[in-house]
Scaffold this active site. Structure first.
Site, PDB file in Angstrom:
ATOM      1  N   SER A 231     -47.468   4.942   3.960  1.00  0.00           N
ATOM      2  CA  SER A 231     -46.507   3.859   3.786  1.00  0.00           C
ATOM      3  C   SER A 231     -46.908   2.609   4.564  1.00  0.00           C
ATOM      4  CB  SER A 231     -45.124   4.380   4.177  1.00  0.00           C
ATOM      5  OG  SER A 231     -44.160   3.664   3.482  1.00  0.00           O
ATOM      6  N   LYS A 235     -50.588   0.769   4.509  1.00  0.00           N
ATOM      7  CA  LYS A 235     -50.956  -0.645   4.334  1.00  0.00           C
ATOM      8  C   LYS A 235     -52.004  -0.976   5.408  1.00  0.00           C
ATOM      9  CE  LYS A 235     -45.964  -1.570   3.510  1.00  0.00           C
ATOM     10  NZ  LYS A 235     -45.585  -1.305   2.142  1.00  0.00           N
ATOM     11  N   TRP A 322     -39.805   2.693  -5.507  1.00  0.00           N
ATOM     12  CA  TRP A 322     -39.881   1.500  -4.644  1.00  0.00           C
ATOM     13  C   TRP A 322     -41.342   1.097  -4.412  1.00  0.00           C
ATOM     14  CZ3 TRP A 322     -37.021  -2.314  -3.022  1.00  0.00           C
ATOM     15  CH2 TRP A 322     -37.148  -2.896  -1.757  1.00  0.00           C
ATOM     16  N   HIS A 373     -40.702   9.982  -1.003  1.00  0.00           N
ATOM     17  CA  HIS A 373     -41.587   9.190  -0.157  1.00  0.00           C
ATOM     18  C   HIS A 373     -41.887   9.958   1.134  1.00  0.00           C
ATOM     19  CE1 HIS A 373     -43.131   5.410   1.393  1.00  0.00           C
ATOM     20  NE2 HIS A 373     -42.393   5.555   2.481  1.00  0.00           N
TER      21      HIS A 373
HETATM   22  C1  GCU Z   1     -39.790   0.500   3.632  1.00  0.00           C
HETATM   23  C2  GCU Z   1     -40.646  -0.663   3.162  1.00  0.00           C
HETATM   24  C3  GCU Z   1     -41.952  -0.190   2.534  1.00  0.00           C
HETATM   25  C4  GCU Z   1     -42.667   0.741   3.484  1.00  0.00           C
HETATM   26  C5  GCU Z   1     -41.741   1.860   3.905  1.00  0.00           C
HETATM   27  C6  GCU Z   1     -42.313   2.799   4.969  1.00  0.00           C
HETATM   28  O1  GCU Z   1     -39.339   1.223   2.545  1.00  0.00           O
HETATM   29  O2  GCU Z   1     -39.883  -1.418   2.265  1.00  0.00           O
HETATM   30  O3  GCU Z   1     -42.791  -1.271   2.222  1.00  0.00           O
HETATM   31  O4  GCU Z   1     -43.843   1.234   2.884  1.00  0.00           O
HETATM   32  O5  GCU Z   1     -40.570   1.321   4.476  1.00  0.00           O
HETATM   33  O6  GCU Z   1     -43.152   2.389   5.752  1.00  0.00           O
HETATM   34  O7  GCU Z   1     -41.884   3.959   5.015  1.00  0.00           O
END
Ligand code: GCU
Length: 394
Positions: A231, A235, A322, A373
């Site tokens: 997540s 990134k 998402w 997720h």
């Molecule tokens: C939020 C955010 C995402 C990210 C996620 C996470 O949902 O909007 O962009 O990837 O957190 O890090 O779990």
């Protein structure tokens, strides 16, 4: 106060659907992706030499200027200390090292704590998985009093890899009011610049400092490090691997918006949503693209492409819309063109694979796991298979 106000107004607009997140494939507006191979001179790059000398540096600069901010490369001092070790950890199958890495610049020091397990009883040096941990520190317990599928260290050790992790908060606390209290103390000029790095840049920077350590640990084969993130950590893993070619492979699990997913494709999280909820993640310049994706001179397929020819493994979860699974897969597909320059044939199918049907084959691997997720031991099993395939072929 101002930030709290903006977030409040934004949440109201979201809940009243005045700013709608799109989850309907039929409602994705048409979009044109920037061409990964077309240089600013308009010349289309057709070989590795022009890619590496012309287009790749251009794209790296675009990401620094517009998204993640600069990546400072120098510092005054680097030191590490083994703070704790246990040669008979995990019932004797691993050697635990807890390493404190101290990096100093402008008389400011940041301490990054590394938890590392090295398999015992096999030939050294060994390849390693390094996790950028964005969840609780209990997920990467050195004592193994807590076991977690998010970082299934025993599973990785059993596969013959070392397994390591550091926590994002050591590099930059994951909060809009305190993210400055880490790496950014060493580079205060970054805080004033529109292209200054913020938390995700700092996490990526820290991953490179761990790599510096691996180059000094005789148990570790520093030419075989798999950088892994989930997540927001996924990134950062992409950005770190794009910046630092010492990472042999990159895993970006459920990384979604401003990770592996395309931004021009309006599905799920948007740039406006991410910049509003997490104003401390990306360079200030990125806010220019709030609700203005079509103006972006780049997209995330170009970030994946920066890692070529090194392998990338990207994932999604079926209930995590998402993070836009389709847009993530398309981004990986687009990157095939750059791997093609290196004569690396990707095995990815034409469209997104079925749930729980992993495409495990370097250089570009992908799966969509059934469920929410998360990063699980199922996901890790695929990453290990992919690393086995790649490292054993070299
Ligand atoms: C939020 C955010 C995402 C990210 C996620 C996470 O949902 O909007 O962009 O990837 O957190 O890090 O779990």
């Amino acid at each position: 106060m101002r930030n709290v106000f903006i977030i409040l107004v934004y949440s109201i607009l979201l809940s009243t659907e005045l700013i709608a997140q799109n989850y309907d494939e039929a409602k994705v507006p048409s979009y044109i992706l920037p061409d990964v191979l077309k240089a600013q001179s308009e010349k289309v790059v057709t070989n590795v030499k022009d890619w590496e000398n012309i287009r790749r540096p251009e794209i790296l600069t675009l990401f620094e200027e517009n998204v993640y901010g600069q990546m400072p490369k120098t510092f005054d001092k680097y030191e590490f200390k083994i703070k704790n070790e246990n040669k008979h950890s995990m019932n004797g199958k691993a050697h635990l090292k807890e390493v404190e890495i101290a990096v100093t610049n402008h008389n400011q020091t940041v301490m990054i704590h590394l938890v590392l397990f090295v398999p015992t009883g096999i030939k050294k040096p060994v390849p390693a998985f390094l996790l950028i941990n964005n969840r609780g520190k209990n997920n990467t317990s050195p004592t193994r009093d807590t076991l977690s599928g998010f970082w299934p260290a025993e599973q990785v050790i059993d596969a013959g890899y070392a397994v390591a992790a550091f926590h994002v908060n050591d590099a930059a606390p994951d909060h809009k009011d305190s993210y400055q209290n880490g790496v950014l103390r060493l580079y205060p000029e970054q805080l004033k610049a529109g292209n200054g790095m913020k938390a995700i840049g700092a996490w990526a920077w820290a991953a490179s400092r761990i790599m510096d350590y691996f180059e000094n640990d005789k148990d570790i084969d520093a030419s075989k490090i798999v950088l892994t993130g989930h997540s927001r950590g996924g990134k950062a893993s992409l950005w770190a691997a794009a910046q630092d070619s010492r990472f042999a492979m990159c895993v970006s699990n459920c990384s979604g918006n401003t990770g592996a997913a395309l931004s021009h494709r309006r599905f799920g999280e948007t740039i406006q949503a991410i910049n509003t909820t997490f104003p401390h993640w990306f360079a200030d310049n990125y806010k220019k693209f709030n609700d203005n994706e079509s103006a972006l001179p780049l997209d995330q397929h170009m970030l994946v492409s920066l890692i070529a020819p090194r392998p990338v493994y990207v994932t999604n979860a079926s209930e995590d819309l998402w993070a836009d699974p389709v847009g993530t897969f398309l981004s990986l597909k687009e990157a095939e063109r750059v791997y093609g320059l290196y004569k690396l044939k990707s095995a990815l199918p034409e469209s997104i694979p079925a749930i729980n049907m992993p495409f495990v084959k370097p250089p570009l691997a992908y799966h969509i796991r059934e469920g929410v997720h998360d990063m699980t031991s199922y996901d890790w099993a695929q990453f290990i298979k992919n690393a086995d395939l790649y490292f054993k072929s070299r």
